[in-house]
Design an enzyme around this catalytic site. Structure first.
Site, short mmCIF file in Angstrom:
data_model
loop_
_atom_site.label_atom_id
_atom_site.label_comp_id
_atom_site.label_asym_id
_atom_site.label_seq_id
_atom_site.Cartn_x
_atom_site.Cartn_y
_atom_site.Cartn_z
N ASP A 132 9.25 -9.30 -3.38
CA ASP A 132 7.81 -9.55 -3.33
C ASP A 132 7.11 -8.27 -2.94
OD1 ASP A 132 5.49 -11.59 -3.17
OD2 ASP A 132 5.36 -10.54 -1.25
N GLU B 20 7.48 -10.45 -9.53
CA GLU B 20 6.35 -11.19 -10.10
C GLU B 20 5.69 -10.39 -11.21
OE1 GLU B 20 4.10 -13.89 -6.99
OE2 GLU B 20 4.43 -11.91 -6.14
N ASP C 74 5.71 -13.18 2.98
CA ASP C 74 6.30 -12.30 1.97
C ASP C 74 7.79 -12.60 1.79
OD1 ASP C 74 3.83 -11.11 1.68
OD2 ASP C 74 4.27 -9.47 3.06
#
Length: 251
Positions: free
Chosen positions: A56, A157, A238
């Site tokens: 992340d 992501e 996170d």
């Protein structure tokens, strides 16, 4: 290095004794750089320490991994912003085409080079057409190389950086992180080391899902701790998102 019309120039680093494909010479600040391409045998991929890892990326921490590893965000531009502003003001006060202005341009270009920020006004004048990504690139290379060398599958992501930059309150901090460069480096390094890079769907709610039970909760930006009302699980937001990204490959 022998250059056409210039002759022999000495380089700061030792160059490998290999046939060179092509050479590019560039200038950053008042420094000159030589980059070149050559054929190299692909090394044997190193033994992976972990099969799958979720990553992340964010502003507070550049990268938070599902194994608990965190990489701090150097925030190169923010740290040098005051110095850059001071040099820019000095430059604006100099007479056009004067020697003092040329000196001020060099000082500003040096500061931009250290801060890894593209000097847009200098670019328009043609005095420093490219700022070399020193601080930020070094941090990004360390993270992406570690990820590519030690993990078979890396899940990140699909961030829409252009859309994130529309948030004027966070635009400067987001630009300072280098999210696009992070993804770019990871893409080609995964090819080098024979890894798989998985890009999670842009609408996958990695920050809102509980990595323990899968329950979905709303998570505003100011909340840094994920608290699940269903199972009572608590974790750094996170880290929770990174674990969800690791679990993404099983979905």
């Amino acid at each position: 290095m022998k250059l056409p019309r210039i002759g022999i120039v000495k380089t700061y680093e030792i160059l490998p004794s290999v046939p060179v494909k092509n050479v590019t010479i560039s200038k950053g600040g008042d420094n000159w750089y030589i980059s070149f391409k050559y054929d190299e045998c692909q090394p044997k991929p190193p033994t992976k320490k972990r099969a799958v890892i979720g990553v992340d990326v964010g502003i507070n921490a550049l990268a938070t991994c599902s194994d608990g590893t965190k990489f701090a965000n150097v925030k190169a531009y923010k740290q040098a912003k005051k110095q850059l502003t001071r040099y820019q003001r000095r430059l604006n006060k100099k007479e056009p085409a004067s020697k003092n202005r040329a000196k001020a341009v060099k000082k500003l270009a040096k500061a931009h080079k250290k801060a890894d920020a593209t000097p847009r006004r200098l670019t328009a004048q043609g005095n420093a057409h490219q700022a070399v990504a020193d601080i930020r690139a070094e941090a990004l290379h360390k993270v992406t190389t570690w990820l590519a060398k030690n993990h078979s599958t890396i899940v990140i992501e699909d961030l829409k950086v252009s859309g994130m930059l529309k948030n004027h309150k966070l635009a400067s901090a987001i630009a300072d992180c280098g999210f696009y460069e992070f993804k770019r480096q990871l893409s080609y390094k995964c090819e080098w080391y024979g890894n798989e890079l998985v890009i999670a769907d842009r609408f996958y709610p990695s920050s809102q899902l509980c990595s323990h039970c899968g329950q979905k909760h709303k998570m505003p930006l100011y909340k840094r701790i994920y608290e699940c009302g269903n199972c009572g699980f608590e974790a750094d937001r996170d880290f929770n998102a990174a674990v969800n990204l690791e679990n993404y490959v099983d979905k």
